[in-house]
Design an enzyme around this catalytic site. Structure first.
Site, PDB file in Angstrom:
ATOM      1  N   HIS A  50       0.649  -0.657  -0.222  1.00 26.14           N
ATOM      2  CA  HIS A  50      -0.436  -0.410  -0.005  1.00 26.14           C
ATOM      3  C   HIS A  50       1.073   1.543   0.195  1.00 26.14           C
ATOM      4  O   HIS A  50       2.341   1.111   0.230  1.00 26.14           O
ATOM      5  CB  HIS A  50      -1.028   0.430   1.127  1.00 26.14           C
ATOM      6  CG  HIS A  50      -1.618  -1.378   1.121  1.00 26.14           C
ATOM      7  ND1 HIS A  50      -1.751  -1.600   2.357  1.00 26.14           N
ATOM      8  CD2 HIS A  50      -2.755  -1.495   0.234  1.00 26.14           C
ATOM      9  CE1 HIS A  50      -2.505  -2.700   2.118  1.00 26.14           C
ATOM     10  NE2 HIS A  50      -3.745  -1.895   1.422  1.00 26.14           N
ATOM     11  N   ASP A  53       2.406   1.762   2.800  1.00 21.65           N
ATOM     12  CA  ASP A  53       3.190   0.670   3.608  1.00 21.65           C
ATOM     13  C   ASP A  53       4.818   1.403   3.525  1.00 21.65           C
ATOM     14  O   ASP A  53       5.678   0.996   4.149  1.00 21.65           O
ATOM     15  CB  ASP A  53       3.135  -0.382   3.098  1.00 21.65           C
ATOM     16  CG  ASP A  53       1.791  -1.237   3.471  1.00 21.65           C
ATOM     17  OD1 ASP A  53       1.622  -1.189   4.477  1.00 21.65           O
ATOM     18  OD2 ASP A  53       1.129  -2.013   2.823  1.00 21.65           O
ATOM     19  N   GLU A 175      -8.691  -4.601  -8.699  1.00 23.84           N
ATOM     20  CA  GLU A 175      -9.204  -5.601  -7.952  1.00 23.84           C
ATOM     21  C   GLU A 175     -10.885  -5.702  -7.807  1.00 23.84           C
ATOM     22  O   GLU A 175     -10.546  -5.486  -6.524  1.00 23.84           O
ATOM     23  CB  GLU A 175      -8.004  -5.957  -6.804  1.00 23.84           C
ATOM     24  CG  GLU A 175      -8.198  -7.087  -5.665  1.00 23.84           C
ATOM     25  CD  GLU A 175      -7.764  -7.134  -4.669  1.00 23.84           C
ATOM     26  OE1 GLU A 175      -6.605  -5.718  -4.334  1.00 23.84           O
ATOM     27  OE2 GLU A 175      -7.615  -7.615  -3.449  1.00 23.84           O
ATOM     28  N   GLU A 211      -8.784 -11.600  -7.916  1.00 25.58           N
ATOM     29  CA  GLU A 211      -8.507 -12.249  -5.915  1.00 25.58           C
ATOM     30  C   GLU A 211      -9.620 -13.872  -5.862  1.00 25.58           C
ATOM     31  O   GLU A 211     -10.751 -13.952  -5.942  1.00 25.58           O
ATOM     32  CB  GLU A 211      -8.583 -11.632  -4.842  1.00 25.58           C
ATOM     33  CG  GLU A 211      -8.758 -12.093  -2.795  1.00 25.58           C
ATOM     34  CD  GLU A 211      -8.560 -11.311  -2.386  1.00 25.58           C
ATOM     35  OE1 GLU A 211      -7.885 -10.527  -2.352  1.00 25.58           O
ATOM     36  OE2 GLU A 211      -8.938 -11.871  -1.462  1.00 25.58           O
ATOM     37  N   HIS A 214     -12.522 -13.331  -3.612  1.00 27.38           N
ATOM     38  CA  HIS A 214     -13.208 -12.105  -3.864  1.00 27.38           C
ATOM     39  C   HIS A 214     -14.127 -12.872  -4.625  1.00 27.38           C
ATOM     40  O   HIS A 214     -15.263 -12.703  -4.663  1.00 27.38           O
ATOM     41  CB  HIS A 214     -12.594 -10.876  -4.410  1.00 27.38           C
ATOM     42  CG  HIS A 214     -11.720 -10.542  -3.298  1.00 27.38           C
ATOM     43  ND1 HIS A 214     -11.624  -8.869  -3.642  1.00 27.38           N
ATOM     44  CD2 HIS A 214     -11.275 -10.645  -2.189  1.00 27.38           C
ATOM     45  CE1 HIS A 214     -10.871  -8.883  -2.877  1.00 27.38           C
ATOM     46  NE2 HIS A 214     -10.547  -9.489  -2.146  1.00 27.38           N
ATOM     47  N   ASP A 249     -14.737 -11.672   4.308  1.00 34.69           N
ATOM     48  CA  ASP A 249     -13.091 -12.239   3.301  1.00 34.69           C
ATOM     49  C   ASP A 249     -12.590 -13.194   4.570  1.00 34.69           C
ATOM     50  O   ASP A 249     -11.687 -12.468   5.493  1.00 34.69           O
ATOM     51  CB  ASP A 249     -13.244 -11.226   3.012  1.00 34.69           C
ATOM     52  CG  ASP A 249     -11.468 -11.714   2.497  1.00 34.69           C
ATOM     53  OD1 ASP A 249     -11.124 -12.002   1.577  1.00 34.69           O
ATOM     54  OD2 ASP A 249     -10.969 -10.364   1.637  1.00 34.69           O
ATOM     55  N   ASP A 251      -9.269 -14.884   3.207  1.00 35.26           N
ATOM     56  CA  ASP A 251      -7.982 -14.628   3.318  1.00 35.26           C
ATOM     57  C   ASP A 251      -6.968 -16.062   3.379  1.00 35.26           C
ATOM     58  O   ASP A 251      -6.286 -15.755   4.045  1.00 35.26           O
ATOM     59  CB  ASP A 251      -7.651 -13.527   3.665  1.00 35.26           C
ATOM     60  CG  ASP A 251      -8.155 -12.360   3.177  1.00 35.26           C
ATOM     61  OD1 ASP A 251      -8.599 -12.663   1.918  1.00 35.26           O
ATOM     62  OD2 ASP A 251      -7.836 -11.437   3.399  1.00 35.26           O
TER      63      ASP A 251
HETATM   64  C1  GLO Z   1      -9.193  -6.916   0.800  1.00 31.62           C
HETATM   65  C2  GLO Z   1      -8.171  -6.846   0.012  1.00 31.62           C
HETATM   66  C3  GLO Z   1      -6.862  -6.124   0.067  1.00 31.62           C
HETATM   67  C4  GLO Z   1      -6.116  -5.812  -1.075  1.00 31.62           C
HETATM   68  C5  GLO Z   1      -4.782  -4.329  -1.016  1.00 31.62           C
HETATM   69  C6  GLO Z   1      -3.999  -4.744  -2.224  1.00 31.62           C
HETATM   70  O1  GLO Z   1      -9.993  -7.771   0.682  1.00 31.62           O
HETATM   71  O2  GLO Z   1      -7.269  -7.713  -0.823  1.00 31.62           O
HETATM   72  O3  GLO Z   1      -6.062  -7.243   0.841  1.00 31.62           O
HETATM   73  O4  GLO Z   1      -5.614  -7.089  -2.348  1.00 31.62           O
HETATM   74  O5  GLO Z   1      -4.995  -3.845   0.311  1.00 31.62           O
HETATM   75  O6  GLO Z   1      -5.175  -3.129  -2.624  1.00 31.62           O
HETATM   76 MG    MG Z   2      -6.509  -8.484  -2.606  1.00 31.49          MG
END
Ligand code: GLO
Ligand code: MG
Length: 343
Positions: A50, A53, A175, A211, A214, A249, A251
């Site tokens: 980010h 970051d 994304e 992703e 998602h 979500d 992950d």
């Molecule tokens: C959240 C997203 C997040 C993005 C990250 C990069 O659900 O997956 O992790 O991938 O902020 O833009």
């Molecule tokens: Mg992501």
């Protein structure tokens, strides 16, 4: 890089403290330098970022300060033999973006979002990557009547165009995500993202990031979402992970919930020579119960699962698959795949 030519990445947020909406952090914060060591030790090639970051508190810094810190980060990565895969503007934490960034009703909020994303492009340039990922976290509504969805869609396209005009080298990967934090997001699927891409002022510079979780949350198959983008040469990054049903979500580690679904993502990527096109990003998080000193195994597992599945994909009897397709013997094809997965 591994023997298959794939490059892997994760972001600093993928080694995290385990907080959830109902409980505080359960693991101490890991300093950035240690995350970098972990990335290297686990055999990754690149870090995802980010904007903040790379340059913390960038809203309160001058352009010169931002450039200097981004350059320092690039040197730090280079010292470890690493690069930045992309930089993404964090457009979801500032008070001005409570009700959206590019699609907020408040013009001050929209102006902030564009300025912030431009700063993110500057950071990317200093860090040696022209790829910006737009995860459009707050571009949606909790209440359908809160925003005009047609206007919001045009505002997203205008924001993408403003960024393309600002930096002639910039490439944007959208994304999609259907929900969370919003109830319903404006760009929920790869089809939505690609429509924006193809209608942008310079379509060649707008692509997508798929992703897995998602796509699953949208009720879609991640491998098919990837294939749709690959068909138009628009899959510029992936966030592999897994997801147990339609809930928050998660992950989860890649392949840990549905190995067949993971296999098909690897199959689509490998059959389309993805290793020549983009980095394999992992957007995985350790489950909350994992003790701090063991909370990098989700990354190790996800990478290893990907490479094991590449072996499975490359070991498939292609001629036999074609025979079975021609005979429409999909039960036998099912068994062939299951047998390959069970080893
Ligand atoms: C959240 C997203 C997040 C993005 C990250 C990069 O659900 O997956 O992790 O991938 O902020 O833009
Ligand atoms: Mg992501």
């Amino acid at each position: 890089m591994n023997k298959y030519g794939y490059r892997f990445s994760f972001g600093p947020w993928n080694i995290h403290e385990g907080a959830d909406p109902f409980g505080p952090p359960v693991r101490p914060s890991v300093p950035f330098a240690r995350k970098l060591e972990t990335l290297k030790d686990l055999g990754f090639d690149a870090m995802q970022f980010h904007d903040d970051d790379a340059v913390p508190d960038l809203d309160n810094k001058t352009p010169a300060q931002i450039a200097a810190e981004a350059q320092a980060m690039r040197r730090l990565l280079a010292d470890h033999g690493l690069v930045a895969e992309f930089v993404a503007p964090r457009l979801w934490e500032h008070p001005l973006t409570i009700d959206g960034a590019f699609t907020a009703n408040d013009p001050k909020a929209r102006a902030y979002a564009i300025e912030r994303a431009k700063k993110c492009a500057d950071i990317g340039r200093e860090m040696g990557t022209n790829l910006m990922v737009l995860w459009l976290a707050r571009e949606g509504t909790y209440l359908r009547e809160a925003k005009d969805a047609v206007t919001a869609t045009h505002r997203l396209l205008e924001a993408v165009n403003a960024l393309l005009a600002y930096d002639s080298e910039l490439r944007i990967a959208i994304e999609p995500k259907p929900n969370e934090p919003m109830d319903i997001a404006y760009i929920p699927t790869i089809g939505h993202a690609l429509t924006i891409a193809f209608r942008a002022d310079d379509p060649a510079r707008v692509g997508t990031l798929v992703e897995s979780a998602h796509a699953i949350l949208a009720g879609l198959d991640p491998a098919d979402e990837m294939a749709f983008a690959l068909a138009f040469d628009k899959l510029w990054s992936v966030h592999l992970n897994d997801q147990n049903g339609l809930k928050f979500d998660q992950d989860r580690s890649f392949g840990s919930i549905d190995l067949r679904r993971a296999f098909n993502q690897v199959r689509v990527l490998d059959e389309n020579r993805y290793w020549e096109k983009g980095v394999v990003g992992l957007d995985v998080k350790a489950i909350r119960t994992q003790p701090a000193d063991l909370a990098t195994k989700h990354l190790r597992n996800s990478l290893a699962t990907f490479l094991r599945l590449v072996e499975v994909v490359r070991g498939l009897d292609r001629a036999r698959i074609e025979e079975l397709r021609a005979a429409r013997d999909y039960e036998e094809l099912d068994w062939l795949i299951l047998s390959a997965l069970m080893g």
